[in-house]
Design a protein around this motif. Structure first.
Motif, mmCIF file in Angstrom:
data_model
loop_
_atom_site.group_PDB
_atom_site.id
_atom_site.type_symbol
_atom_site.label_atom_id
_atom_site.label_comp_id
_atom_site.label_asym_id
_atom_site.label_seq_id
_atom_site.Cartn_x
_atom_site.Cartn_y
_atom_site.Cartn_z
ATOM 1 N N SER A 30 0.776 -1.417 14.625
ATOM 2 C CA SER A 30 1.241 -1.763 15.817
ATOM 3 C C SER A 30 1.130 -3.073 16.417
ATOM 4 C CB SER A 30 0.247 -1.001 17.133
ATOM 5 O OG SER A 30 0.076 0.355 17.090
ATOM 6 N N CYS A 31 0.369 -3.962 15.702
ATOM 7 C CA CYS A 31 0.315 -5.489 15.959
ATOM 8 C C CYS A 31 0.995 -6.226 14.769
ATOM 9 C CB CYS A 31 -1.137 -5.852 16.073
ATOM 10 S SG CYS A 31 -2.124 -5.196 17.491
ATOM 11 N N ARG A 32 1.584 -5.732 13.836
ATOM 12 C CA ARG A 32 2.133 -6.296 12.827
ATOM 13 C C ARG A 32 1.231 -7.228 12.298
ATOM 14 N NH1 ARG A 32 6.847 -4.560 12.016
ATOM 15 N NH2 ARG A 32 7.533 -5.869 10.541
ATOM 16 N N ALA A 33 0.186 -6.593 11.932
ATOM 17 C CA ALA A 33 -1.017 -7.623 11.582
ATOM 18 C C ALA A 33 -1.280 -7.364 9.896
ATOM 19 C CB ALA A 33 -2.476 -6.986 12.071
ATOM 20 N N SER A 34 -2.100 -8.299 9.558
ATOM 21 C CA SER A 34 -2.609 -8.140 8.234
ATOM 22 C C SER A 34 -3.855 -7.364 8.335
ATOM 23 C CB SER A 34 -2.804 -9.461 7.258
ATOM 24 O OG SER A 34 -3.190 -10.308 8.329
ATOM 25 N N VAL A 35 -4.431 -6.740 7.156
ATOM 26 C CA VAL A 35 -5.542 -5.578 7.220
ATOM 27 C C VAL A 35 -6.296 -5.911 5.875
ATOM 28 C CG1 VAL A 35 -4.287 -3.789 6.381
ATOM 29 C CG2 VAL A 35 -6.172 -3.452 7.810
ATOM 30 N N ALA A 36 -7.656 -5.805 5.729
ATOM 31 C CA ALA A 36 -8.396 -5.730 4.923
ATOM 32 C C ALA A 36 -9.793 -4.773 5.196
ATOM 33 C CB ALA A 36 -8.968 -6.987 4.234
ATOM 34 N N SER A 37 -10.004 -3.810 4.074
ATOM 35 C CA SER A 37 -11.168 -2.968 4.269
ATOM 36 C C SER A 37 -12.389 -3.380 3.478
ATOM 37 C CB SER A 37 -10.591 -1.658 3.623
ATOM 38 O OG SER A 37 -9.916 -0.934 4.506
ATOM 39 N N PRO A 82 -3.047 -2.692 -4.589
ATOM 40 C CA PRO A 82 -4.245 -1.978 -3.736
ATOM 41 C C PRO A 82 -4.367 -2.652 -2.714
ATOM 42 C CG PRO A 82 -4.782 -2.729 -6.092
ATOM 43 C CD PRO A 82 -3.451 -3.033 -5.900
ATOM 44 N N PHE A 83 -4.321 -3.998 -2.808
ATOM 45 C CA PHE A 83 -4.888 -4.794 -1.455
ATOM 46 C C PHE A 83 -3.727 -5.112 -0.330
ATOM 47 C CE2 PHE A 83 -7.004 -5.806 -5.685
ATOM 48 C CZ PHE A 83 -8.203 -5.191 -5.235
ATOM 49 N N ASP A 84 -2.559 -4.233 -0.289
ATOM 50 C CA ASP A 84 -1.547 -4.320 0.370
ATOM 51 C C ASP A 84 -1.336 -2.919 1.162
ATOM 52 O OD1 ASP A 84 0.107 -5.268 2.483
ATOM 53 O OD2 ASP A 84 1.313 -6.391 0.867
ATOM 54 N N PRO A 85 -2.292 -2.113 1.598
ATOM 55 C CA PRO A 85 -1.946 -0.841 2.049
ATOM 56 C C PRO A 85 -0.766 -0.706 3.017
ATOM 57 C CG PRO A 85 -4.055 -1.528 3.067
ATOM 58 C CD PRO A 85 -3.811 -2.500 2.271
ATOM 59 N N LEU A 86 -0.608 -1.614 3.823
ATOM 60 C CA LEU A 86 0.423 -1.813 4.675
ATOM 61 C C LEU A 86 1.656 -1.845 4.148
ATOM 62 C CD1 LEU A 86 -0.873 -4.043 7.640
ATOM 63 C CD2 LEU A 86 -1.070 -1.329 7.429
ATOM 64 N N ARG A 87 1.880 -2.428 3.064
ATOM 65 C CA ARG A 87 3.173 -2.290 2.341
ATOM 66 C C ARG A 87 3.337 -0.816 1.699
ATOM 67 N NH1 ARG A 87 5.087 -2.364 -3.205
ATOM 68 N NH2 ARG A 87 6.925 -3.573 -3.470
#
Ligand SMILES: Cc1cc2nc3c(=O)[nH]c(=O)nc-3n(C[C@H](O)[C@H](O)[C@H](O)COP(=O)(O)OP(=O)(O)OC[C@H]3O[C@@H](n4cnc5c(N)ncnc54)[C@H](O)[C@@H]3O)c2cc1C
Lengths: 325, 260
Positions: free
Chosen positions: A114-121, B92-97
């Protein structure tokens, strides 16, 4: 240091404090830290283990405000959580920190889209990157390495491993601001819950004895009972024992898909020591093992390894422990 | 009913090693496979199809030419057809892609009632892709799923939320992420994989999805920029004596360490 606005949220108070402490450090003196809580039909859903007053007190000196989102429903849902986070991020939120919990991954993923963000788990630490953005540290490839993940687009949405808060809140309770969530975007009917009773606290045990595929039959696990009681240990296991053979419940599984121990002593019996298992053992102070293969990976990842047949060594260990006392 | 399973082509994560000499993770020349939990998703979909033969089951996978073999394996588990999105390495480090590419690919196919994937991928372990996909498709997301029942356009799922097994019901379409506890996936035989002919696997280019590799939408949202060994230094003392002596020796060491 650059000033920014951080949003933190968690299913437990101590994780919320941990997220807030980290955000405080990164936000700097001029930055803001907004903590997000969700409240539903039956009271507070996140953090679920304290009243709002407890939470507001626990955030003293760590956060600037506690934003309480009412109308979150019957239980903590990822989509409702995301709606609250997206609102809290607003136009100028720079970074969102959430500690892992059921529903947290959905909340983080929906927020990031939604926020066009970047993400890390699986984040363990977060730093500002030179030239903007953030760099998260996390364990990668099941524990083979620690990796640095660059989070380039803003906001950066980071899901942290759950953990403990070591610091202490100081000062006055943070002010609470009430907000209301709209109707859920999706209709989900709750049919019912069947409670799962957890009987083991592997993560908090000071001695853990774990069993692996070196045990041939389920009955053979009886062999470790006297050892477990002599050591005052909790019993753990590798994945095949819990998931393939189902000899022990999943709450006893140590590793990537299970628990991470913080024990003083971890004793691995008939466990080869693949990274996916070892990643759950990193926090143990002393690692010992019994394995009949001197070349098993555990021999390079333990402090003391008895090379031998566990069927013979385990009873002798019990004897040695008894004769010592 | 139409089901699409998103399955990931990965290197076998149990073969990945840290190379001390070159200070890097070694991913080259390793065996590749269907990511663990995605096999549970495929199994769950095939079970639904077995109980309701009118189910139409597609598999979508992102990857290069090397992923074709993996896609055929997935189809051989019991799907009708597979679609390979030629999107290069499924980072694996860009799950949004991954989620954006999968969402576009699904848009090109006949509309599914149910999209299934594994709870996490075994290389990235993010647990983000499925939920991000649900957000992009604007549908509900259910996870971690350990039980599933389909009934006239609605789906009843059992979720393992830690403190409880929670049963919920949603109208389809929706995305579900399957946990490994759900089932034991079948292994297709070599013959079954060989029988998956070219006409059951189609390729889609990123261009045909109006996504090109450098499009702003696919700009890195997360990127691995450095790594170091994840191993913890241990003493590595081997005790190779008769069982009684070895046991006594170990107890002695543990006493010295102060952990007894
Ligand atoms: C995505 C993913 C996630 C995973 N998550 C986890 C996880 O969370 N936890 C986990 O444990 N695994 C996990 N695994 C599995 C992991 O890779 C290993 O397969 C698993 O840990 C092996 O279990 P084991 O050591 O019991 O069995 P094995 O690897 O078969 O080892 C058995 C060991 O016992 C020894 N042995 C046999 N007989 C005797 C005897 N008589 N006396 C002494 N020693 C004996 C053998 O030498 C051998 O070293 C995961 C894998 C994947 C792909």
């Amino acid at each position: 240091m650059m000033a920014g606005r951080f949003v933190v949220s968690s299913a437990s108070v101590t994780d919320l404090q941990r997220m807030a402490e980290l955000a405080r450090r990164l936000a700097g003196a001029d930055g803001r830290v907004d903590a997000v809580a969700l409240a539903g039909d039956a009271g507070v859903l996140a953090p679920e283990d304290g009243t709002l007053a407890d939470t507001a007190g626990g955030l003293a000196g760590l956060a600037d405000t506690l934003l309480v989102y009412e109308g979150a429903g019957e239980y903590l849902r990822g989509d409702m959580w995301a709606a609250a986070l997206v609102d809290a991020v607003g136009r100028d939120g720079e970074c969102v920190l959430v500690a892992d919990a059921p529903a947290a991954r959905e909340a983080v993923a929906r927020t990031a889209v939604s926020c066009r963000a970047s993400v890390a788990s699986m984040c363990e630490d977060l730093q500002r990157a030179e030239g903007g953005g953030f760099v998260a540290r996390r364990s990668i490839y099941g524990g083979v390495a620690d990796g640095l993940i660059a989070l380039v687009s803003t906001p950066a949405v980071c899901l942290f491993a759950a953990g403990k808060f070591e610091g202490a809140p100081s000062g006055e309770s943070v002010p609470v601001e009430q907000r209301t969530l709209g109707a859920p975007a999706y209709e989900v009917t709750h049919v019912g819950d069947e409670p799962v009773v957890r009987t083991v606290d592997l993560a908090g045990a000071s001695v853990v004895v774990s069993v692996g595929r070196g045990f041939v039959k389920r009955e053979d696990l009886d062999l470790v009972d006297p050892l477990v009681s002599a050591l005052g240990a909790e019993l753990g296991c590798s994945r095949p024992i819990a998931e393939d053979f189902k000899w022990l419940p999943k709450e006893r599984l140590v590793g990537l898909t299970g628990e991470s121990v913080t024990a003083e002593l971890y004793l691995a019996l008939g466990i080869s020591g693949q990274v996916q298992h070892l990643t759950g053992v990193k926090g143990a102070r002393v690692v010992a093992a019994v394995n009949n293969d001197a070349k098993a990976p555990i021999t390079r990842n333990a402090d003391y390894v008895v090379v031998g047949d566990l069927y013979k060594v385990v009873p002798e260990l019990v004897n040695a422990l008894r004769s010592r006392s | 009913m139409r089901i699409i399973v998103c399955a990931k082509h990965v290197v076998d994560s149990t073969e990945i090693r840290w190379d001390d000499e070159h200070d890097e993770v070694v991913l080259r020349n390793l065996p590749t496979k269907i990511s663990d939990y995605d096999r549970n998703a495929l199994e769950a979909a095939v079970v639904l199809k077995e109980s309701e033969p009118s189910v139409d089951l597609d598999v979508v996978m992102i990857g290069g030419e090397a992923a074709l073999k993996t896609l055929k394996e997935a189809v051989a588990m019991g799907a009708d057809r597979g679609h390979l999105v030629e999107g290069g390495w499924d980072d694996p480090f860009d799950p949004l892609r991954s989620a954006r590419v999968l969402a576009k690919a699904i848009d090109q196919l006949e509309e599914p009632d149910l999209v299934m994937c594994g709870l996490v991928s075994e290389d990235g372990y993010n647990g983000v892709t499925g939920a991000a996909l649900a957000q992009l498709l604007d549908v509900p997301y259910l996870a971690p799923v350990v039980g599933l029942k389909v009934d006239e356009g609605s789906l009843e799922a059992v979720l393992d939320v830690g403190s409880a097994l929670r049963t919920v019901k949603v109208a389809m379409p929706c995305v579900v992420a399957v946990d490994s506890a759900m089932n034991v996936p079948r292994l297709p035989t070599v013959l079954q994989v060989m029988k998956v002919k070219g006409d059951r696997v189609a390729k889609m280019s990123l261009d045909s999805l109006s996504l090109s590799a450098d499009a702003a939408e696919l700009a890195h949202a997360g990127e691995l920029v450095g790594s170091e060994s994840g191993a913890v230094e241990r003493r590595r003392v081997l005790i190779e004596e008769a069982p009684d002596e070895a046991a006594a020796r170990l107890v002695e060491y543990l006493r010295q360490e102060g952990v007894l």
